[in-house]
Scaffold this motif. Structure first.
Motif, PDB file in Angstrom:
ATOM      1  N   CYS A 129     -53.067  22.084  16.632  1.00  0.00           N
ATOM      2  CA  CYS A 129     -52.489  20.740  16.632  1.00  0.00           C
ATOM      3  C   CYS A 129     -52.162  20.314  15.199  1.00  0.00           C
ATOM      4  O   CYS A 129     -52.682  20.869  14.225  1.00  0.00           O
TER       5      CYS A 129
ATOM      6  N   GLY B 131     -57.783  20.647  22.860  1.00  0.00           N
ATOM      7  CA  GLY B 131     -56.496  20.567  22.164  1.00  0.00           C
ATOM      8  C   GLY B 131     -55.357  21.145  22.990  1.00  0.00           C
ATOM      9  O   GLY B 131     -54.270  20.544  23.081  1.00  0.00           O
TER      10      GLY B 131
ATOM     11  N   LEU C 169     -54.481  18.820  25.952  1.00  0.00           N
ATOM     12  CA  LEU C 169     -53.692  17.656  25.513  1.00  0.00           C
ATOM     13  C   LEU C 169     -52.242  18.058  25.199  1.00  0.00           C
ATOM     14  O   LEU C 169     -51.296  17.333  25.551  1.00  0.00           O
ATOM     15  N   ARG C 170     -52.056  19.191  24.550  1.00  0.00           N
ATOM     16  CA  ARG C 170     -50.698  19.644  24.220  1.00  0.00           C
ATOM     17  C   ARG C 170     -49.916  20.036  25.469  1.00  0.00           C
ATOM     18  O   ARG C 170     -48.686  20.001  25.483  1.00  0.00           O
TER      19      ARG C 170
ATOM     20  N   LYS D 250     -46.074  18.644  21.965  1.00  0.00           N
ATOM     21  CA  LYS D 250     -46.965  19.224  20.969  1.00  0.00           C
ATOM     22  C   LYS D 250     -47.004  18.398  19.690  1.00  0.00           C
ATOM     23  O   LYS D 250     -48.060  18.252  19.064  1.00  0.00           O
TER      24      LYS D 250
ATOM     25  N   SER E 101     -46.816  15.340  19.370  1.00  0.00           N
ATOM     26  CA  SER E 101     -47.427  14.020  19.564  1.00  0.00           C
ATOM     27  C   SER E 101     -48.943  14.069  19.489  1.00  0.00           C
ATOM     28  O   SER E 101     -49.599  13.028  19.501  1.00  0.00           O
ATOM     29  N   VAL E 102     -49.524  15.256  19.442  1.00  0.00           N
ATOM     30  CA  VAL E 102     -50.982  15.418  19.473  1.00  0.00           C
ATOM     31  C   VAL E 102     -51.494  15.792  18.086  1.00  0.00           C
ATOM     32  O   VAL E 102     -50.992  16.739  17.464  1.00  0.00           O
TER      33      VAL E 102
ATOM     34  N   ARG F  84     -55.133  16.403  15.641  1.00  0.00           N
ATOM     35  CA  ARG F  84     -56.592  16.467  15.554  1.00  0.00           C
ATOM     36  C   ARG F  84     -57.006  15.725  14.298  1.00  0.00           C
ATOM     37  O   ARG F  84     -56.577  16.065  13.177  1.00  0.00           O
TER      38      ARG F  84
ATOM     39  N   PHE G 101     -59.214  13.424  18.692  1.00  0.00           N
ATOM     40  CA  PHE G 101     -57.794  13.746  18.820  1.00  0.00           C
ATOM     41  C   PHE G 101     -57.020  12.445  18.977  1.00  0.00           C
ATOM     42  O   PHE G 101     -57.525  11.476  19.557  1.00  0.00           O
TER      43      PHE G 101
ATOM     44  N   ILE H  84     -53.117  10.668  19.999  1.00  0.00           N
ATOM     45  CA  ILE H  84     -51.782  10.840  20.596  1.00  0.00           C
ATOM     46  C   ILE H  84     -50.941   9.640  20.224  1.00  0.00           C
ATOM     47  O   ILE H  84     -51.399   8.480  20.333  1.00  0.00           O
TER      48      ILE H  84
END
Length: 584
Positions: free
Chosen positions: A438, A488, A491-492, A497, A499-500, A502, A508, A510
Motif C-alpha cells: 500500500c 492490506g 482493503l485494496r 489501490k 486510495s488505500v 498504511r 490503514f 482510505i
C-alpha cells in the motif's frame, strides 16, 4: 508580444518565399534542355576550340568559341551502330533516332549555340535569352544539353556564345557589374545524349550519397520524435530540432548539387532556395544547440544573428524582383554572414573549453570540424570560376556532424530514459509500504498537497487492527506481518489501490471524494464480511478491527489534520470498547 511579432514575421516571410518560388517556376527564361534516358560515359572535348572575335566582343564576361566537328572523327567517337538501334521518346510522344549532343554546365551565364554545315550559322540552342523572366536577375547553375543530329554524317562548325546572365536596361550598370570579368570555358562533353546524362548522374552520386544519408537521418529523427510523442507521451525535442536541422542542410546541399541541377526545371528556383537556406542556417543551428544546452555562446551576438537572418531573408526576397542588382552579389554577402557565424561558433567552443578548463567534447569537435569544412569551401569559392560545385568538403563535414549527433543524442536519450526509470523506482519505494504494498504515510501527505483535497473536499476512513499485539505475542511477528498483509490486500481489493494507505503500525487509511462517504461505509461493510469469512476459516488467528469514517467539514476540521485527529479520537474510543468487551 515579441513572440507574436516573431511568428507573424515568420509567416509573412514564408508566404513571400512561397510566392517567389511560384513565380520562379513560371519563368521560362532559365529552363534547360533535359533528356532522361542514359547509359554509359561521354568524351570530354578539351582541344579544338578557338575564340571567335567576329561573333562577339569577348569582353566584360562575354566569350565566343567555335570548333569543327569532322564527320569521320565523330563517327568513331559515337559508334553509329549504337545510335541507329536506339530511339528516344519526346514529351509529345514523337519517336526519333538518338542523336549526339554537347553537354556542359554553367554558372550565371546565358548560352547560345549555333551550327554551320556550310550554309551559315543557325541557332540551335538558347538558354536565358528567350522566354519569360518573372523573377531572378541571374540564372544560377544550369545544365545544358543540345543535339547535333547530323554531326556524324558531315562536317559541322559549332559555335558557343557565353555572356553574363545579369542584364539590365541600364548600360552603365551592366558595364560596372561585368567590367573585368573573364569567362572560363566550361568542361564540354560530346556523345550520345543518354550516355552523357547517365555519366553525369553517376558523377552526381558523389553528391547524392551524403545528401541522401542526411535526409534519412533527418526523417528518422522526426519519426522518433513523433513516435515518442504518441506512444510514450513524451517530447524528445532534441530529435525534433536535430531532424529539422538535418533536413535543412540536406535540402540546401541538394539545391547546390549536380543532381539538383539536373532535376530542376528552372535554374533560378534552385538558386533562390539554396540562398534562402544559406541565410536560415545560423538560426536553425542556434535553435538546435540551445535545445541541446551544450554550448554557452554569447546570447547578445546570437540574438544579432537571429535578427540578421530575418533581415537577410527579406533582402533575398526583395532582390529576386530587382533586376538592377546581381543576385550573385547578394549570395556573396550571405556567405560572408555565414562565415562570421561559423567564426563566432568556433570561437565560442574554444572559449568555453578554455574557461571551463575541461576536455573538448566530441560534439564540440564535430562543430569545429564541420565549420572548418564550410569555411574552406566558402573561401575557396572566391577563387573558383565557374562556381558549379562549391560545397565539396561541407557535405562530408556536415554528414560527419549529423552522424556524431545521432550517436550522442541516442545515447543521451537512452541514459535519460534509464534515469527516469530509476527515479520512478526510487520514488515508488519511497512512497510504498514494503510489507503490504500500500501507499505509505509519506504518500498520503504528498497526494493531499498535490490533489488539494482540502479545497475539493474528501471522505476518510481509518481502520485499526485491535489485537495485533496479542497475535505477535502468541503466534509470532511473522504471523503478525501476514495479518497486516492480509488486511492490506483485502482493503485494496475493495477500494482502488491508490486510495488505500498504511499509516504505520496497525492503522490503514482510505481517502475518497467528499460525496463517497456512503461508498466507504458500504465497502467497509463488505470488507468486514470478507474478514469474518477469513476468521471462520482460520481458527488459529482471529483478526479484530475497529473503524471510523467521516467527511471533511471545513468549519469544524479546518484542515486535513483536523479530520484525521477527529477520526483517530473516535477510533480510540472504539478500540477501548472492543477491548473491554473481550475482557468481559
Amino acid at each position: 508580444m515579441r513572440k507574436i511579432l516573431y511568428i507573424l514575421t515568420s509567416i509573412l516571410l514564408f508566404l513571400f518565399i512561397s510566392a517567389i518560388c511560384f513565380f520562379a517556376a513560371k519563368s521560362t527564361v532559365w529552363k534547360q534542355d533535359i533528356a532522361e534516358e542514359n547509359n554509359l560515359s561521354w568524351s570530354r572535348i578539351k582541344e579544338g576550340w578557338t575564340v571567335r572575335e567576329d561573333k562577339g566582343s569577348n569582353i566584360n564576361g562575354c566569350l565566343t568559341i567555335s570548333r569543327i566537328f569532322f564527320a569521320d572523327d565523330v563517327a568513331t567517337v559515337l559508334n553509329n551502330t549504337h545510335g541507329k538501334e536506339r530511339t528516344m521518346i519526346t514529351k509529345d510522344g514523337e519517336e526519333y533516332g538518338e542523336q549526339p549532343v554537347l553537354f556542359f554546365m554553367t554558372h550565371n551565364q546565358k548560352v547560345r549555340a549555333y551550327e554551320d554545315y556550310g550554309n551559315g550559322d543557325r541557332l540551335i540552342y538558347s538558354f536565358g535569352n528567350d522566354g519569360t523572366q518573372i523573377v531572378g536577375p541571374e540564372s544560377g547553375n544550369a545544365v545544358h544539353c543540345f543535339a547535333l543530329p547530323e554531326a556524324g554524317n558531315r562536317d559541322v562548325i559549332v559555335t558557343l556564345q557565353f555572356s553574363p546572365s545579369f542584364d539590365t536596361d541600364q548600360l552603365r550598370i551592366n558595364q560596372f557589374v561585368t567590367h573585368g570579368i573573364k569567362v572560363a570555358v566550361p568542361a564540354i562533353y560530346f556523345g550520345w545524349r543518354d550516355l552523357c546524362i547517365e555519366s553525369f548522374l553517376r558523377k552526381s552520386i558523389f553528391h547524392a550519397l551524403p545528401i541522401l544519408l542526411m535526409y534519412i537521418m533527418g526523417f528518422f529523427a522526426l519519426f522518433i520524435y513523433i513516435a515518442s510523442l504518441f506512444i510514450k507521451k513524451i517530447k524528445i525535442r532534441q530529435y525534433l530540432y536535430w531532424g529539422i536541422f538535418a533536413l535543412e542542410c540536406a535540402t540546401g546541399f541538394f539545391c547546390e548539387s549536380y543532381f539538383g541541377y539536373f532535376v530542376a526545371r528552372n535554374s533560378f528556383l534552385l538558386y533562390f532556395i539554396s540562398t534562402i537556406l544559406l541565410a536560415i542556417h545560423p538560426s536553425i543551428f542556434l535553435v538546435y544547440i540551445q535545445e541541446k544546452m551544450v554550448l554557452s555562446c554569447n546570447k547578445t551576438i546570437a540574438k544579432i544573428f537571429n535578427v540578421l537572418v530575418l533581415f537577410n531573408i527579406l533582402l533575398i526576397c526583395v532582390a529576386s524582383f530587382c533586376p538592377y542588382v546581381p543576385f550573385g552579389w547578394l549570395r556573396v554577402y550571405i556567405c560572408i554572414v555565414l562565415e562570421l557565424f561559423i567564426i563566432f561558433m568556433v570561437y565560442s567552443v574554444i572559449h568555453e573549453t578554455i574557461v571551463m578548463s575541461s576536455k573538448m567534447s566530441t560534439l564540440n569537435k564535430a562543430i569545429i570540424f564541420a565549420g572548418c569544412c564550410i569555411m574552406i569551401d566558402l573561401v575557396s569559392a572566391f577563387f573558383k570560376n565557374p562556381l558549379i560545385d562549391i560545397f565539396v568538403f561541407s557535405r562530408l563535414g556536415m554528414l560527419l556532424f549529423f552522424v556524431i549527433c545521432a550517436v550522442l543524442i541516442t545515447n543521451e536519450v537512452l541514459d535519460d530514459q534509464m534515469f527516469k526509470v530509476r527515479s520512478l523506482m526510487l520514488e515508488k519505494s519511497a512512497y510504498t509500504d514494503i510489507l503490504t504494498g500500500c501507499s505509505n504515510i509519506s504518500a498520503l501527505w504528498r497526494d493531499n498537497k498535490k490533489l488539494g483535497r482540502e479545497k475539493n473536499g474528501f471522505s476518510m476512513g481509518i481502520i485499526n487492527i485491535v489485537n495485533i499485539t496479542k497475535i505477535n505475542e502468541v503466534d509470532g511477528s511473522a504471523v503478525g506481518d501476514n495479518v497486516l498483509w492480509t488486511v492490506g490486500q483485502m482493503l485494496r481489493a475493495e477500494f482502488q489501490k491508490e486510495s488505500v494507505y498504511r499509516m504505520g503500525g496497525t492503522k490503514f487509511c482510505i481517502l475518497l471524494s467528499s460525496n463517497e462517504i456512503n461508498i466507504i461505509e458500504q465497502k467497509l461493510n463488505s470488507f468486514s464480511e470478507a474478514l469474518a469469512a477469513y476468521n471462520n476459516k482460520n481458527t488459529a488467528t482471529k483478526i479484530i478491527i475497529a473503524r471510523s469514517t467521516g467527511t471533511f467539514v471545513p468549519e469544524e476540521d479546518i484542515d486535513f489534520d483536523g479530520i484525521y485527529i477527529r477520526l483517530l479520537d473516535e477510533l480510540r474510543l472504539k478500540n477501548k470498547e472492543i477491548r473491554s468487551a473481550e475482557k468481559a
